[in-house]
Motif scaffolding. Structure first.
Motif, PDB file in Angstrom:
ATOM      1  N   THR A 271      25.682 -66.266   0.983  1.00 36.44           N
ATOM      2  CA  THR A 271      26.588 -65.273   1.551  1.00 36.44           C
ATOM      3  C   THR A 271      26.139 -63.946   0.975  1.00 36.44           C
ATOM      4  OG1 THR A 271      28.400 -66.872   1.642  1.00 36.44           O
ATOM      5  CG2 THR A 271      28.984 -64.546   1.823  1.00 36.44           C
ATOM      6  N   GLU A 272      25.719 -63.038   1.833  1.00 36.58           N
ATOM      7  CA  GLU A 272      24.969 -61.866   1.386  1.00 36.58           C
ATOM      8  C   GLU A 272      25.735 -60.565   1.619  1.00 36.58           C
ATOM      9  OE1 GLU A 272      20.892 -64.148   2.817  1.00 36.58           O
ATOM     10  OE2 GLU A 272      21.855 -62.621   4.083  1.00 36.58           O
ATOM     11  N   VAL A 273      25.433 -59.568   0.782  1.00 33.26           N
ATOM     12  CA  VAL A 273      26.031 -58.234   0.911  1.00 33.26           C
ATOM     13  C   VAL A 273      24.910 -57.215   1.109  1.00 33.26           C
ATOM     14  CG1 VAL A 273      27.434 -56.453  -0.186  1.00 33.26           C
ATOM     15  CG2 VAL A 273      27.994 -58.869  -0.537  1.00 33.26           C
ATOM     16  N   TYR A 274      25.091 -56.353   2.118  1.00 29.08           N
ATOM     17  CA  TYR A 274      24.126 -55.300   2.431  1.00 29.08           C
ATOM     18  C   TYR A 274      24.866 -53.967   2.582  1.00 29.08           C
ATOM     19  CZ  TYR A 274      21.073 -59.186   3.858  1.00 29.08           C
ATOM     20  OH  TYR A 274      20.327 -60.327   3.894  1.00 29.08           O
ATOM     21  N   HIS A 275      24.098 -52.886   2.565  1.00 28.23           N
ATOM     22  CA  HIS A 275      24.666 -51.598   2.995  1.00 28.23           C
ATOM     23  C   HIS A 275      23.658 -50.904   3.901  1.00 28.23           C
ATOM     24  CE1 HIS A 275      22.148 -48.908   0.559  1.00 28.23           C
ATOM     25  NE2 HIS A 275      22.384 -49.669  -0.507  1.00 28.23           N
ATOM     26  N   ASP A 276      24.114 -49.912   4.661  1.00 23.54           N
ATOM     27  CA  ASP A 276      23.235 -49.218   5.610  1.00 23.54           C
ATOM     28  C   ASP A 276      23.067 -47.744   5.269  1.00 23.54           C
ATOM     29  OD1 ASP A 276      25.698 -48.170   6.238  1.00 23.54           O
ATOM     30  OD2 ASP A 276      25.736 -48.877   8.316  1.00 23.54           O
ATOM     31  N   GLY A 277      23.392 -47.377   4.023  1.00 22.24           N
ATOM     32  CA  GLY A 277      23.296 -45.976   3.639  1.00 22.24           C
ATOM     33  C   GLY A 277      22.441 -45.767   2.408  1.00 22.24           C
ATOM     34  N   LYS A 278      22.867 -44.834   1.577  1.00 20.24           N
ATOM     35  CA  LYS A 278      22.172 -44.547   0.325  1.00 20.24           C
ATOM     36  C   LYS A 278      23.177 -44.457  -0.810  1.00 20.24           C
ATOM     37  CE  LYS A 278      18.249 -42.072   2.345  1.00 20.24           C
ATOM     38  NZ  LYS A 278      17.466 -40.793   2.356  1.00 20.24           N
ATOM     39  N   VAL A 279      22.770 -44.904  -1.999  1.00 20.19           N
ATOM     40  CA  VAL A 279      23.612 -44.834  -3.189  1.00 20.19           C
ATOM     41  C   VAL A 279      23.038 -43.762  -4.101  1.00 20.19           C
ATOM     42  CG1 VAL A 279      24.566 -46.105  -5.138  1.00 20.19           C
ATOM     43  CG2 VAL A 279      24.116 -47.301  -2.977  1.00 20.19           C
ATOM     44  N   ASP A 280      23.852 -42.747  -4.407  1.00 20.52           N
ATOM     45  CA  ASP A 280      23.353 -41.665  -5.273  1.00 20.52           C
ATOM     46  C   ASP A 280      23.453 -42.046  -6.741  1.00 20.52           C
ATOM     47  OD1 ASP A 280      26.002 -41.258  -6.107  1.00 20.52           O
ATOM     48  OD2 ASP A 280      26.347 -39.624  -4.679  1.00 20.52           O
ATOM     49  N   SER A 281      23.102 -41.129  -7.597  1.00 15.68           N
ATOM     50  CA  SER A 281      23.045 -41.391  -9.037  1.00 15.68           C
ATOM     51  C   SER A 281      24.410 -41.674  -9.647  1.00 15.68           C
ATOM     52  CB  SER A 281      22.394 -40.205  -9.760  1.00 15.68           C
ATOM     53  OG  SER A 281      23.139 -39.011  -9.507  1.00 15.68           O
ATOM     54  N   GLU A 282      25.468 -41.265  -8.960  1.00 17.57           N
ATOM     55  CA  GLU A 282      26.826 -41.478  -9.474  1.00 17.57           C
ATOM     56  C   GLU A 282      27.462 -42.750  -8.891  1.00 17.57           C
ATOM     57  OE1 GLU A 282      29.058 -37.953  -8.718  1.00 17.57           O
ATOM     58  OE2 GLU A 282      27.963 -36.756 -10.213  1.00 17.57           O
ATOM     59  N   GLY A 283      26.709 -43.484  -8.114  1.00 13.75           N
ATOM     60  CA  GLY A 283      27.223 -44.742  -7.555  1.00 13.75           C
ATOM     61  C   GLY A 283      27.972 -44.577  -6.259  1.00 13.75           C
ATOM     62  N   ASN A 284      27.824 -43.430  -5.586  1.00 13.68           N
ATOM     63  CA  ASN A 284      28.504 -43.205  -4.308  1.00 13.68           C
ATOM     64  C   ASN A 284      27.648 -43.754  -3.158  1.00 13.68           C
ATOM     65  OD1 ASN A 284      30.682 -41.728  -5.498  1.00 13.68           O
ATOM     66  ND2 ASN A 284      29.289 -39.961  -5.687  1.00 13.68           N
ATOM     67  N   LEU A 285      28.194 -44.716  -2.435  1.00  9.71           N
ATOM     68  CA  LEU A 285      27.502 -45.248  -1.262  1.00  9.71           C
ATOM     69  C   LEU A 285      27.935 -44.456  -0.044  1.00  9.71           C
ATOM     70  CD1 LEU A 285      25.903 -47.238   0.495  1.00  9.71           C
ATOM     71  CD2 LEU A 285      27.872 -48.798   0.376  1.00  9.71           C
ATOM     72  N   LYS A 286      27.010 -43.710   0.520  1.00 11.49           N
ATOM     73  CA  LYS A 286      27.290 -42.970   1.742  1.00 11.49           C
ATOM     74  C   LYS A 286      26.852 -43.841   2.917  1.00 11.49           C
ATOM     75  CE  LYS A 286      26.834 -38.493  -0.506  1.00 11.49           C
ATOM     76  NZ  LYS A 286      26.113 -37.184  -0.554  1.00 11.49           N
ATOM     77  N   GLY A 287      27.772 -44.691   3.347  1.00 12.37           N
ATOM     78  CA  GLY A 287      27.468 -45.644   4.400  1.00 12.37           C
ATOM     79  C   GLY A 287      28.454 -46.800   4.371  1.00 12.37           C
ATOM     80  N   ASN A 288      28.150 -47.838   5.108  1.00  8.46           N
ATOM     81  CA  ASN A 288      29.020 -49.001   5.217  1.00  8.46           C
ATOM     82  C   ASN A 288      28.503 -50.163   4.376  1.00  8.46           C
ATOM     83  OD1 ASN A 288      30.650 -47.768   7.419  1.00  8.46           O
ATOM     84  ND2 ASN A 288      28.765 -48.015   8.610  1.00  8.46           N
ATOM     85  N   LEU A 289      29.433 -51.022   3.988  1.00 10.47           N
ATOM     86  CA  LEU A 289      29.076 -52.227   3.246  1.00 10.47           C
ATOM     87  C   LEU A 289      29.333 -53.440   4.153  1.00 10.47           C
ATOM     88  CD1 LEU A 289      28.130 -52.865   0.272  1.00 10.47           C
ATOM     89  CD2 LEU A 289      30.488 -53.586  -0.142  1.00 10.47           C
ATOM     90  N   TYR A 290      28.407 -54.408   4.147  1.00  5.68           N
ATOM     91  CA  TYR A 290      28.495 -55.567   5.041  1.00  5.68           C
ATOM     92  C   TYR A 290      28.461 -56.861   4.223  1.00  5.68           C
ATOM     93  CZ  TYR A 290      26.976 -52.077   8.470  1.00  5.68           C
ATOM     94  OH  TYR A 290      26.863 -50.955   9.254  1.00  5.68           O
ATOM     95  N   ILE A 291      29.295 -57.814   4.613  1.00  8.65           N
ATOM     96  CA  ILE A 291      29.218 -59.155   4.043  1.00  8.65           C
ATOM     97  C   ILE A 291      28.795 -60.099   5.163  1.00  8.65           C
ATOM     98  CG2 ILE A 291      31.740 -59.463   4.336  1.00  8.65           C
ATOM     99  CD1 ILE A 291      31.591 -61.436   1.949  1.00  8.65           C
ATOM    100  N   ARG A 292      27.700 -60.810   4.947  1.00  7.89           N
ATOM    101  CA  ARG A 292      27.092 -61.644   6.003  1.00  7.89           C
ATOM    102  C   ARG A 292      27.119 -63.108   5.574  1.00  7.89           C
ATOM    103  NH1 ARG A 292      23.627 -62.006  10.326  1.00  7.89           N
ATOM    104  NH2 ARG A 292      21.768 -63.309  10.154  1.00  7.89           N
ATOM    105  N   GLY A 293      27.706 -63.939   6.425  1.00  5.65           N
ATOM    106  CA  GLY A 293      27.812 -65.363   6.114  1.00  5.65           C
ATOM    107  C   GLY A 293      26.764 -66.184   6.824  1.00  5.65           C
TER     108      GLY A 293
END
Length: 559
Positions: free
Chosen positions: A121-143
């Protein structure tokens, strides 16, 4: 002949003396199964002993001839040590195998993936994570079909996301169920006319076996509303609480006993995991609890936005707590909401909402996916429960996995059938038809010969130990836990049971008293399922009691 007998007697004493000299303790003869098969008997001894076993099986069938009068059946017993049939009757007849179908599902999957395969069961994102841990994008959980994935596993996955460095998510939390197709009920792909037994949704993303637990707790103050919690906790679950706390609830009237819809099914084998009945005729997507304790009723329905409402009504006695269960009708959205809640509980800020990725959307955004983390479960963990307990829900999840692993994500069952047909057609191309993974379909047909050959192939495969260990052990566990007690089969026979209202089957492995490995399959189709079980037991005891015997001179003279 006399000298031959003497030589065998001397050899037998030598073996016995050797065993005693190395400290092997005496054990009840009913439970002794030598680890090495002794081959010192002559071909004449073998023919005589096998013939005697055949006569014993024929005797069992003969005394049950009235019960078998309207029965289609097949019986096969095969020696792995001598590579020959010890007994066969109607082994090429097409028969409904019931839950012994799971032997084919298991073999096909392990043959495809190998014994060390993990379901992720996997987790992905479609954006970028900056140095402060901010994900500019969506998070996906794939079964990918982990049927045992639980709330605890989701919490572990959320912790892994935090440990990856993500602290804030500006987008949404999406569930991606597209590894499987949209056919979430067995009847949708089996081609059957009836459901036979309802199961939770058969999906790539699952949580808590796609079952919600509703906890209703009353305080002590009359007139208050009780507390209602739904697990897993998810933004996709809407609670409508119309219940009231009372100090007294009148006793319910006793209802007359009625036969259940599944009358005729063996409780150990074909069983419903939840006490549900149909709410609307033919619609198993809308389920409700049969009974409501203390006057409380919990029902459910779907809202237009895909969220699931749980409506609690009635009266509950003060200072009491009751628990109910309902099927989750939109597991993907439930998991997205539960994942979001767990991420927030772990300290991750989320700006967006929850959603479910469609197949078209998944195809377009996968190219930009960045892997974050995953949770893995060995496939054998699911296979063990499926076979030992004859779990139909798990079987259908794995059946669809075969097709999905083969790349057919738009029609999993079709992909599964191609692989299963390639195996079965090499054995018997005209007499086998498999429509599902569990064996609930009465339109499934196999031959005794085909099942025996599957078991033989599994025995010679790299996954032979995992395959055999997944089967129920006579008098020990699973659907055989209450059968074969105080017989040579106890703790020795590893087998899969099968039961429908018009079918009974038993297939697996057993060691003889000499330590010889036998493969067997018994399938009975007809109206006397309970009696068929007794016949299976008798034949099972006969083959586990089998031992090679020397042909006596007086026997030869009679011949």
């Amino acid at each position: 002949m006399k000298n031959s007998s003497c030589n065998k007697l001397v050899f037998a004493f030598f073996v016995l003396f050797s065993l005693i000299s190395v400290g092997k303790s005496a054990v009840d003869s009913l439970k002794v199964h030598n680890e090495t098969y002794f081959t010192g008997f002559t071909s004449l001894d073998s023919l005589y002993s096998i013939s005697k076993l055949g006569t014993e099986i024929e005797s069992i069938l003969s005394k049950n001839s009235k019960l078998l009068g309207k029965t289609n059946y097949g019986i096969g017993v095969y020696s792995l040590n001598q590579n020959k049939w010890y007994y066969k009757r109607n082994i090429k007849k097409s028969l409904t195998p019931a839950s012994t179908t799971k032997l084919i599902t298991t073999f096909t999957l392990l043959n495809q993936t190998g014994k060390n395969f993990n379901i992720s069961t996997e987790v992905y994102h479609d954006g970028k994570v900056d140095s402060e841990g901010n994900l500019k994008g969506n998070l996906y959980i794939r079964g990918k079909g982990d049927a045992l994935f639980s709330t605890g596993d989701l919490e572990m996955l959320a912790d892994k996301v935090k440990n990856s460095g993500i602290r804030k998510i500006t987008g949404n939390i999406y569930a991606d169920p597209t590894f499987y197709d949209e056919k979430v009920e067995r009847i949708d792909y089996s081609g059957d006319n009836d459901v036979v037994q309802a199961t939770p949704s058969i999906t790539a993303l699952n949580i808590d076996r796609n079952t919600a637990t509703i906890i209703v707790s009353a305080g002590k103050k009359r007139g208050d509303s009780p507390n209602v919690n739904v697990l897993p906790s998810s933004d996709s679950h809407i609670i409508i609480n119309n219940a009231k706390v009372v100090t007294y609830v009148p006793p319910k009237r006793k209802r007359s006993k009625r036969k259940s819809r599944g009358a005729g099914f063996e409780q150990n084998d074909i069983k419903s995991s939840l006490p549900y009945r149909e709410n609307v005729a033919g619609d198993f997507r809308s389920m409700m609890l049969l009974s409501s304790a203390a006057g409380i009723r919990v029902s459910t329905k779907m809202a237009s936005d895909g969220k699931q409402q749980f409506i609690v009504s009635g009266n509950i006695k003060a200072n009491t707590t009751y628990t109910y269960q309902h099927l989750i009708h939109n597991p993907s959205l439930t998991i997205a909401g539960a994942f979001k809640n767990r991420l927030k509980a772990g300290g991750i800020t989320i700006s967006g909402n929850i959603g479910v990725l469609s197949r078209d959307e998944a195809d377009s955004v996968k190219r930009s996916f960045t892997f974050v983390t995953d949770f893995k479960r060995p496939v054998v963990d699911i296979i063990n429960i499926m076979n030992k307990e004859s779990d139909n829900y798990l079987a259908e999840i794995l059946y669809k996995m075969i097709g999905a692993n083969a790349g057919n994500n738009k029609d999993n069952a079709a992909g599964s059938r191609i692989l299963q047909d390639s195996i079965l057609c090499s054995i018997d191309s005209n007499s086998c038809l498999i429509n599902d993974g569990s064996g609930l379909s009465r339109r499934n047909y196999v031959t005794v010969e085909a099942l025996v050959q599957i078991l033989i192939s599994a025995h010679h495969s790299p996954f032979h130990q995992e395959y055999r260990n997944s089967l129920s052990i006579a008098s020990v566990d699973g659907t055989l836990r209450k059968r074969f007690k105080l017989t040579p089969a106890e703790g020795n026979m590893h087998a899969k049971t099968g039961t429908l209202r018009n079918a009974s089957a038993l297939a697996g492995y057993v060691k003889t008293v000499d330590g010889e490995d036998l493969v067997f399959t018994f399938i009975f189709n007809g109206p006397n399922v309970g009696s068929y079980k007794m016949i299976e037991n008798e034949i099972g005891i006969a083959i586990s009691s089998f031992k090679m015997q020397e042909v006596k001179p007086d026997v030869l003279e009679k011949k």
